[in-house]
Design an enzyme around this catalytic site. Sequence first.
Site, PDB file in Angstrom:
ATOM      1  N   LYS A 117     -58.528 -26.458  34.960  1.00 42.46           N
ATOM      2  CA  LYS A 117     -58.996 -25.377  35.921  1.00 42.46           C
ATOM      3  C   LYS A 117     -60.518 -25.562  36.064  1.00 42.46           C
ATOM      4  O   LYS A 117     -61.323 -25.302  36.987  1.00 42.46           O
ATOM      5  CB  LYS A 117     -58.631 -24.053  35.590  1.00 42.46           C
ATOM      6  CG  LYS A 117     -57.183 -23.991  35.681  1.00 42.46           C
ATOM      7  CD  LYS A 117     -56.914 -22.360  35.716  1.00 42.46           C
ATOM      8  CE  LYS A 117     -55.591 -21.795  36.319  1.00 42.46           C
ATOM      9  NZ  LYS A 117     -55.448 -20.450  36.086  1.00 42.46           N
ATOM     10  N   LYS A 200     -48.141 -30.167  39.589  1.00 46.84           N
ATOM     11  CA  LYS A 200     -47.232 -29.024  39.361  1.00 46.84           C
ATOM     12  C   LYS A 200     -47.370 -28.051  40.592  1.00 46.84           C
ATOM     13  O   LYS A 200     -48.347 -28.425  41.335  1.00 46.84           O
ATOM     14  CB  LYS A 200     -47.823 -28.074  38.241  1.00 46.84           C
ATOM     15  CG  LYS A 200     -47.161 -27.108  37.702  1.00 46.84           C
ATOM     16  CD  LYS A 200     -47.998 -26.241  36.709  1.00 46.84           C
ATOM     17  CE  LYS A 200     -48.938 -25.555  37.401  1.00 46.84           C
ATOM     18  NZ  LYS A 200     -49.574 -24.244  36.533  1.00 46.84           N
ATOM     19  N   LYS A 203     -49.745 -21.843  43.178  1.00 48.76           N
ATOM     20  CA  LYS A 203     -50.206 -20.944  44.217  1.00 48.76           C
ATOM     21  C   LYS A 203     -51.622 -21.388  44.772  1.00 48.76           C
ATOM     22  O   LYS A 203     -51.744 -20.982  46.038  1.00 48.76           O
ATOM     23  CB  LYS A 203     -50.685 -19.374  43.589  1.00 48.76           C
ATOM     24  CG  LYS A 203     -49.492 -18.939  42.760  1.00 48.76           C
ATOM     25  CD  LYS A 203     -50.215 -17.684  42.077  1.00 48.76           C
ATOM     26  CE  LYS A 203     -48.932 -16.987  41.344  1.00 48.76           C
ATOM     27  NZ  LYS A 203     -49.283 -16.104  40.271  1.00 48.76           N
TER      28      LYS A 203
END
Length: 337
Positions: A117, A200, A203
């Site tokens: 991230k 993956k 969202k």
Amino acid sequence: MTDTTFTPRVFSGIKPSGGLQLGNYLGAIKRFVGMQGEMEALYCVVDLHAITVWQDPVELAHGTREVAAGYLAAGLDPTKSILFNQSRVSAHAELGWIFNCVARVGWMNRMTQFKDKAGSNAEKVSLGLYAYPSLMAADILLYHATHVPVGDDQKQHVELTRDIAAKFNHDYGVDFFPLTEPVIGTHAARVMNLRDGTKKMSKSGESDMERINMRDTADQIAKKFRKARTDPEPLPEAVESLKDRPEARNLVEIYASLSDTTPEAVIAEHGGAGWGTFKPALADLAVAKLAPISDEMTRLMDDPAEIDRILAEGADRAAALAAPILQRTYEIVGLRG
Ligand code: AMP
Ligand code: TRP
């Protein structure tokens, strides 16, 4: 409460950032519903986790209700499970702080989700994003939860939770926190991106075509599966042959999970089929399973006061379970007076 008895208890959570996607449903919510009734369970909308990256306040409040609506629409029953949002139970943040003082910086540095991230921007992300796994450990251990159903991407965080529990128990010479088990599904534990089978589904992916959202229409679902990336080969006759075909394997796993069966059974039925046959069958199945949930979410979102009532009632029940555990933790640490 004696320090060594741990009643089986489930805890899990989903962040209210962006809408729910198929990975949340197959990797988490559907399995929450499956475990309901097996043991006492708490399912949380982890809004404090969401703000580790910027959230528009109005959208955050909406997203919290929407995840709660997703829980209810998928079959979680507030009379059987405790449904609540994290920020209403302040003990999460309190235990989170204590765990910040137990966890080691070196442990946090190994968290792959943080590395993914933060990317090359690690100096600019919030301190909360870095400390996030110790708040997650607090979510779980505040209830002495023994079982945590999650998708595969959260396995490392549950293992860290065990490390925090073990270090706390060791440092203070107690047997107070359980060593919690991640409960990861055998299929669809990692639903992949429809445009790149090595990433993956999430969202926050760049293109909406990468994911199936729980609120997508039947047309959107059909289009996304039709355009999903695949290799040119038809479905194999044996499941082992999917090993080096990530996109094909992902679609077979999604089909298996949606229909409550195994990839072997899907291959037994569809082996040899071309994508022109399998993709429409998959889209029909997805619409049949997701449309009733999406419709129910729409209905529930029309009455936000009812969702808020359910969350507030759940928070009262959660707070009552948390209070003696937090109090005992304070005593063990020597925080009193
Ligand atoms: P999040 O949306 O990151 O809060 O994730 C909530 C839950 O959904 C966690 O248990 C995740 O492991 C699970 N999850 C999210 N994305 C996926 C995915 N693509 N496949 C399987 N599980 C997922
Ligand atoms: N970290 C989880 C995720 O990103 C969400 C989460 C927060 C969670 N606290 C939790 C999951 C406790 C299980 C248990 O998906």
